[in-house]
Design an enzyme around this catalytic site. Structure first.
Site, PDB file in Angstrom:
ATOM      1  N   HIS A 128       8.786 -26.963  -0.581  1.00 49.37           N
ATOM      2  CA  HIS A 128       8.186 -28.126  -1.243  1.00 49.37           C
ATOM      3  C   HIS A 128       7.134 -27.706  -2.261  1.00 49.37           C
ATOM      4  CE1 HIS A 128      10.097 -30.982   1.591  1.00 49.37           C
ATOM      5  NE2 HIS A 128      10.156 -29.869   2.297  1.00 49.37           N
ATOM      6  N   GLU A 166       0.825  -1.220   0.000  1.00 46.69           N
ATOM      7  CA  GLU A 166       0.000   0.000   0.000  1.00 46.69           C
ATOM      8  C   GLU A 166       0.855   1.263   0.000  1.00 46.69           C
ATOM      9  OE1 GLU A 166      -2.939   0.160   3.177  1.00 46.69           O
ATOM     10  OE2 GLU A 166      -4.451  -0.726   1.882  1.00 46.69           O
ATOM     11  N   LYS A 201     -13.487   0.532  -4.007  1.00 47.97           N
ATOM     12  CA  LYS A 201     -14.608   0.836  -3.106  1.00 47.97           C
ATOM     13  C   LYS A 201     -15.684   1.612  -3.839  1.00 47.97           C
ATOM     14  CE  LYS A 201     -12.154   1.111   1.295  1.00 47.97           C
ATOM     15  NZ  LYS A 201     -11.646   2.024   2.316  1.00 47.97           N
TER      16      LYS A 201
HETATM   17  O1  PA5 Z   1      -3.746   1.024   5.894  1.00 52.12           O
HETATM   18  C1  PA5 Z   1      -4.859   1.508   5.735  1.00 52.12           C
HETATM   19  O2  PA5 Z   1      -5.063   2.729   5.859  1.00 52.12           O
HETATM   20  C2  PA5 Z   1      -6.046   0.620   5.404  1.00 52.12           C
HETATM   21  O3  PA5 Z   1      -5.671  -0.708   5.321  1.00 52.12           O
HETATM   22  C3  PA5 Z   1      -7.148   0.767   6.473  1.00 52.12           C
HETATM   23  O4  PA5 Z   1      -6.586   0.453   7.717  1.00 52.12           O
HETATM   24  C4  PA5 Z   1      -8.328  -0.150   6.187  1.00 52.12           C
HETATM   25  O5  PA5 Z   1      -8.858   0.143   4.926  1.00 52.12           O
HETATM   26  C5  PA5 Z   1      -9.398  -0.018   7.250  1.00 52.12           C
HETATM   27  O6  PA5 Z   1      -9.903   1.281   7.335  1.00 52.12           O
HETATM   28  P1  PA5 Z   1     -10.810   1.753   8.552  1.00 52.12           P
HETATM   29  O7  PA5 Z   1      -9.956   1.663   9.798  1.00 52.12           O
HETATM   30  O8  PA5 Z   1     -11.244   3.145   8.265  1.00 52.12           O
HETATM   31  O9  PA5 Z   1     -11.969   0.786   8.632  1.00 52.12           O
END
Ligand code: PA5
Length: 424
Positions: free
Chosen positions: A300, A279, A415
């Site tokens: 393996h 990310e 999303k």
């Molecule tokens: O690293 C990030 O920002 C994402 O993985 C969020 O943690 C994830 O999308 C969850 O978001 P939220 O805490 O708003 O539910």
């Protein structure tokens, strides 16, 4: 410590790369880079509030005293760090051997998974830690609705209030609003810390404390990393060396970093690493693809590809744990049909380290670049150090690629389509 099999190339870098990384470190430490509103994690191990840690420990004690099961609801950065620490420290079977069982949910839309969770909790004493900064992330939000409904049939309103703990934004967002209205107790996800950098906040620390992992030791390790990996002599700095080598490999055309280790209890740590790097770096058409393997299991299966597959594509970043306190050895067997009596009496740890050594030689012969990151043993202190090491290495690596480490525009894209198709 850190080593690699690239000889002099491990440290003697092109001056240009060296200067760019140095600039990235300065950018991070002086908070002048993109995404600089999300740097709360950088000094957190030194600046965390002692009162908050005490509040987390008190809540964890209450949960441990009253609950058979803690349900942790959250996705991405809102669960991966906690799960990584808990499994690496308490083992894959922590729920079978520990007292308060911890189940993670809200990480998928799989109906079998949530149905089975409902069966598991049916006649058990349950607490819930719902973790979401926004409160509107689909997977945890629907899981929370289902669990809240099930628990409201079991507990009085007053009792339910006591059993739900929300970790969310300090003042805004859907979950904060709900928690205030319904009277759930809350912990704060700081504004200046994004999900994947949040393991040292209550997001990670509360579930980790319930699993009986020493959160102060974890933070002590992170604090040590803060000291050890700040800019000093770059050449001797493992953090700099790691960033430099992976960056040099990327520039040389390598596309995939394979995180490997020799412990199934670190599978979730690899998942955390994949989110952190994926990310943070994977944007604007750039970035190493983070992948993982657990050895000796995957020797393996995927081991064949590493040894013998396409070259110039992947390199390994391997975790080495130098010693262990568990003491289990290979028994002697009178029949010896498997012809293994020559290793009778050897400890599993010794076998695992010897396997690691053999694999290193084999992959070296196979022309695979290898970075080995070693910690003396597997405990909360060294894990805290390791987590901070990778967090900082990731941020500097992303700046060196020229991308903002702290946003995730690609996550938002799916999303918007999903919500549109759902009729939002
Ligand atoms: O690293 C990030 O920002 C994402 O993985 C969020 O943690 C994830 O999308 C969850 O978001 P939220 O805490 O708003 O539910």
């Amino acid at each position: 410590s850190i080593e690699c099999n690239l000889g002099a190339n491990c440290v003697a870098l092109d001056k240009k790369i060296h200067d760019e990384i140095f600039e990235s470190i300065k950018k991070l430490e002086s908070a002048t880079g993109e995404g600089n509103q999300y740097l709360g994690w950088l000094n957190l191990p030194k600046e965390y509030s002692k009162e908050e840690v005490q509040k987390i420990k008190n809540t964890a004690t209450e949960i441990k005293e009253n609950a058979d099961i803690l349900l942790v609801i959250g996705i991405g950065g809102s669960y991966l760090g906690a799960r990584a620490v808990i499994e690496s420290q308490r083992g894959v079977f922590h729920n079978e051997v520990g007292s308060t069982k911890i189940y993670f949910l809200g990480t998928s839309l799989d109906e079998t998974y949530i149905t089975q969770i409902l069966e598991i909790i049916e006649d058990k004493s349950v607490y819930v830690n719902v973790i979401s900064k926004s409160g509107t992330t689909l997977e945890p939000a629907v899981a929370f609705r289902i669990i809240k409904k099930a628990l409201s049939e079991k507990y009085s309103e007053k009792e339910l209030k006591k059993r739900i703990i929300a970790t969310t934004d300090k003042e805004k967002g859907a979950l904060k609003k709900l928690a205030d209205e319904e009277g759930f107790s809350t912990f704060v996800v700081p504004d200046d810390i994004g999900g994947r950098y949040s393991v040292f906040t209550p997001v990670g620390l509360l579930p980790i404390a319930v699993a009986d992992v020493d959160i102060e030791e974890l933070l002590d390790g992170a604090r040590q990393a803060m000291n050890d990996f700040s800019v000093g002599s770059l050449e001797d700095n493992p953090f700099y060396k790691y960033v430099a080598v992976r960056n040099a490999l990327y520039r040389a055309g390598y596309s995939t970093e394979v995180f490997t280790n020799y412990l199934p209890s670190f599978v979730q740590f690899n998942e955390w690493l994949k989110q952190l790097f994926g990310e943070s770096e994977g944007k604007d058409g750039k970035g190493l693809y983070p992948s993982s393997m657990t050895f000796t299991t995957d020797l393996h299966s995927l081991g064949q590809y590493i040894q013998d597959g396409k070259k110039g594509l992947l390199f390994k970043t391997e975790l080495k744990i130098e010693s262990s306190e568990n003491d289990i050895s290979v028994p002697h067997d009178n029949k010896n049909y498997d012809e293994l009596n020559y290793i009778a009496g050897k400890s599993f740890k010794e076998l695992n380290l010897t396997a690691q050594e053999g694999v290193y030689i084999a992959h070296d012969n196979g022309g695979v670049p290898q970075i080995t990151i070693s910690i003396p043993k597997n405990n909360a202190y060294y894990l805290g150090m390791l987590i901070y090491f990778f967090e900082k290495a990731c941020a500097v690596s992303a700046y060196t690629l020229g991308v903002n480490p702290f946003n995730q525009p690609g996550v938002e894209e799916y999303k918007s389509h999903m919500f549109r198709l759902l009729g939002k």
